[in-house]
Motif scaffolding. Sequence first.
Motif, PDB file in Angstrom:
ATOM      1  N   VAL A 225       0.856  -1.187   0.000  1.00 47.66           N
ATOM      2  CA  VAL A 225       0.000   0.000   0.000  1.00 47.66           C
ATOM      3  C   VAL A 225       0.891   1.235   0.000  1.00 47.66           C
ATOM      4  CG1 VAL A 225      -1.801   1.291   1.213  1.00 47.66           C
ATOM      5  CG2 VAL A 225      -1.779  -1.224   1.317  1.00 47.66           C
ATOM      6  N   VAL A 226       0.558   2.203  -0.836  1.00 49.26           N
ATOM      7  CA  VAL A 226       1.238   3.494  -0.831  1.00 49.26           C
ATOM      8  C   VAL A 226       0.181   4.574  -0.660  1.00 49.26           C
ATOM      9  CG1 VAL A 226       2.659   5.131  -2.115  1.00 49.26           C
ATOM     10  CG2 VAL A 226       3.106   2.678  -2.314  1.00 49.26           C
ATOM     11  N   PHE A 227       0.356   5.402   0.369  1.00 47.73           N
ATOM     12  CA  PHE A 227      -0.545   6.528   0.591  1.00 47.73           C
ATOM     13  C   PHE A 227      -0.024   7.748  -0.157  1.00 47.73           C
ATOM     14  CE2 PHE A 227      -1.755   4.695   4.997  1.00 47.73           C
ATOM     15  CZ  PHE A 227      -2.762   3.919   4.425  1.00 47.73           C
ATOM     16  N   THR A 228      -0.913   8.370  -0.931  1.00 51.57           N
ATOM     17  CA  THR A 228      -0.568   9.573  -1.698  1.00 51.57           C
ATOM     18  C   THR A 228      -1.617  10.648  -1.426  1.00 51.57           C
ATOM     19  OG1 THR A 228       0.112  10.354  -3.902  1.00 51.57           O
ATOM     20  CG2 THR A 228      -1.792   8.865  -3.810  1.00 51.57           C
ATOM     21  N   HIS A 229      -1.612  11.738  -2.218  1.00 58.11           N
ATOM     22  CA  HIS A 229      -2.555  12.847  -2.023  1.00 58.11           C
ATOM     23  C   HIS A 229      -2.417  13.401  -0.598  1.00 58.11           C
ATOM     24  CE1 HIS A 229      -6.349  15.138  -2.326  1.00 58.11           C
ATOM     25  NE2 HIS A 229      -6.256  14.954  -3.627  1.00 58.11           N
ATOM     26  N   LEU A 230      -1.194  13.581  -0.149  1.00 60.18           N
ATOM     27  CA  LEU A 230      -0.888  13.960   1.225  1.00 60.18           C
ATOM     28  C   LEU A 230      -0.949  15.478   1.413  1.00 60.18           C
ATOM     29  CD1 LEU A 230       2.271  11.678   1.611  1.00 60.18           C
ATOM     30  CD2 LEU A 230      -0.116  11.057   2.044  1.00 60.18           C
ATOM     31  N   SER A 231      -1.599  15.923   2.477  1.00 58.42           N
ATOM     32  CA  SER A 231      -1.684  17.347   2.780  1.00 58.42           C
ATOM     33  C   SER A 231      -0.483  17.787   3.626  1.00 58.42           C
ATOM     34  CB  SER A 231      -2.980  17.648   3.545  1.00 58.42           C
ATOM     35  OG  SER A 231      -2.835  17.262   4.902  1.00 58.42           O
ATOM     36  N   HIS A 232      -0.487  19.055   4.032  1.00 59.31           N
ATOM     37  CA  HIS A 232       0.603  19.544   4.886  1.00 59.31           C
ATOM     38  C   HIS A 232       0.450  19.062   6.331  1.00 59.31           C
ATOM     39  CE1 HIS A 232      -1.518  23.442   6.465  1.00 59.31           C
ATOM     40  NE2 HIS A 232      -2.392  22.477   6.256  1.00 59.31           N
ATOM     41  N   ASP A 233      -0.513  18.227   6.589  1.00 58.20           N
ATOM     42  CA  ASP A 233      -0.647  17.590   7.903  1.00 58.20           C
ATOM     43  C   ASP A 233       0.346  16.443   8.079  1.00 58.20           C
ATOM     44  OD1 ASP A 233      -2.291  16.822  10.415  1.00 58.20           O
ATOM     45  OD2 ASP A 233      -2.404  14.993   9.202  1.00 58.20           O
ATOM     46  N   ILE A 234       0.833  15.894   6.982  1.00 58.43           N
ATOM     47  CA  ILE A 234       1.633  14.666   7.038  1.00 58.43           C
ATOM     48  C   ILE A 234       3.109  14.962   6.795  1.00 58.43           C
ATOM     49  CG2 ILE A 234       2.027  12.432   5.925  1.00 58.43           C
ATOM     50  CD1 ILE A 234      -0.969  12.243   5.467  1.00 58.43           C
ATOM     51  N   ASP A 235       3.934  14.469   7.711  1.00 54.65           N
ATOM     52  CA  ASP A 235       5.386  14.622   7.641  1.00 54.65           C
ATOM     53  C   ASP A 235       5.985  13.281   7.250  1.00 54.65           C
ATOM     54  OD1 ASP A 235       8.087  15.012   8.011  1.00 54.65           O
ATOM     55  OD2 ASP A 235       7.911  15.824  10.044  1.00 54.65           O
ATOM     56  N   VAL A 236       6.573  13.201   6.052  1.00 56.53           N
ATOM     57  CA  VAL A 236       7.076  11.915   5.573  1.00 56.53           C
ATOM     58  C   VAL A 236       8.303  11.443   6.359  1.00 56.53           C
ATOM     59  CG1 VAL A 236       6.149  12.212   3.249  1.00 56.53           C
ATOM     60  CG2 VAL A 236       8.472  13.009   3.755  1.00 56.53           C
ATOM     61  N   THR A 237       8.889  12.311   7.187  1.00 57.68           N
ATOM     62  CA  THR A 237      10.029  11.889   8.011  1.00 57.68           C
ATOM     63  C   THR A 237       9.570  11.335   9.367  1.00 57.68           C
ATOM     64  OG1 THR A 237      10.371  14.037   9.091  1.00 57.68           O
ATOM     65  CG2 THR A 237      11.405  13.699   6.937  1.00 57.68           C
ATOM     66  N   HIS A 238       8.303  11.464   9.678  1.00 53.47           N
ATOM     67  CA  HIS A 238       7.776  11.012  10.968  1.00 53.47           C
ATOM     68  C   HIS A 238       7.476   9.523  10.935  1.00 53.47           C
ATOM     69  CE1 HIS A 238       5.697  11.268  14.813  1.00 53.47           C
ATOM     70  NE2 HIS A 238       4.674  10.612  14.288  1.00 53.47           N
ATOM     71  N   ASP A 239       7.720   8.850  12.041  1.00 52.91           N
ATOM     72  CA  ASP A 239       7.405   7.428  12.149  1.00 52.91           C
ATOM     73  C   ASP A 239       5.965   7.273  12.606  1.00 52.91           C
ATOM     74  OD1 ASP A 239       7.254   4.725  12.482  1.00 52.91           O
ATOM     75  OD2 ASP A 239       8.739   4.595  14.089  1.00 52.91           O
ATOM     76  N   TYR A 240       5.076   6.948  11.679  1.00 54.39           N
ATOM     77  CA  TYR A 240       3.673   6.749  12.006  1.00 54.39           C
ATOM     78  C   TYR A 240       3.374   5.292  12.407  1.00 54.39           C
ATOM     79  CZ  TYR A 240       2.748  11.350   9.989  1.00 54.39           C
ATOM     80  OH  TYR A 240       2.729  12.715   9.739  1.00 54.39           O
TER      81      TYR A 240
END
Length: 257
Positions: A225-240
């Motif tokens: 699964v790849v999540f796209t259409h990401l807003s400025h709420d999401i930090d790709v460097t953060h460990d979710y």
Amino acid sequence: MRITFLGTGDSMGTPRVYCDCSICMEARTTGVNRRFRSSLWIEEEGQRPLLLDCGPDWLAQMEGNGTKKVSQALITHAHFDHIGGMTEWADACRWTNEKGVAYAPREVLNEIRQRFPWIERHIEMAENDNGMTYGKWRITPWRVNHGKNGYSYAYRFSNEENGVNWVYCSDAINLTERQKAPLADLALLVLGTSFAEEPYPMDTRSVYDMREGLLLSEEWNPQSVVFTHLSHDIDVTHDYRLPENVKLARTGLSMNF
């Protein structure tokens, strides 16, 4: 088949011009979270490359991808963040004297014609309501709920020779059971999730959040699964703490089938 993410952002991209949140500020400096509007570049041996959605960042995406010509594109729906670059694409077709082809369901093409009445001089509108073939792949569109924004189309790519299936569904929420059915037996699901957990009332929303995306993934169990259409709420460097088979899209991410 090889797919490359040219854009991974939501309708406004990141950074937001008005915003000084930590993610937008990071996007302006190191640029890890800088995101163009969502788009894919699809390549198949023996076929001309296929652009999936043509948003207003088209010029920068083509330059970043080292691409000088687009011959054909799939369109998911006629919102500006998915068709805003078609005017520049059409102008490129005019200057090179090579007409492009835009594939989409009839209702999407009709909306594009309403917005750009002149565009068919340079880009042919080709209906794909009944699906289409791209090399060894069968591409099938289906209509999905887009919340307060109406509707969009998702695309299922199926290769009968090797049994591989994957889906691109960038703009959807609250899929019905019938709309979920094409998510069965997937090697990859590319799903739009604008927020990690969107705090706004459901009747104001238009795209899944990551929490809901994970629930949908658990229900249908795609291999990746790849999540796209990401807003400025999401930090790709953060460990979710995402499952091993789930990742966040980044510009330039490529995957092979």
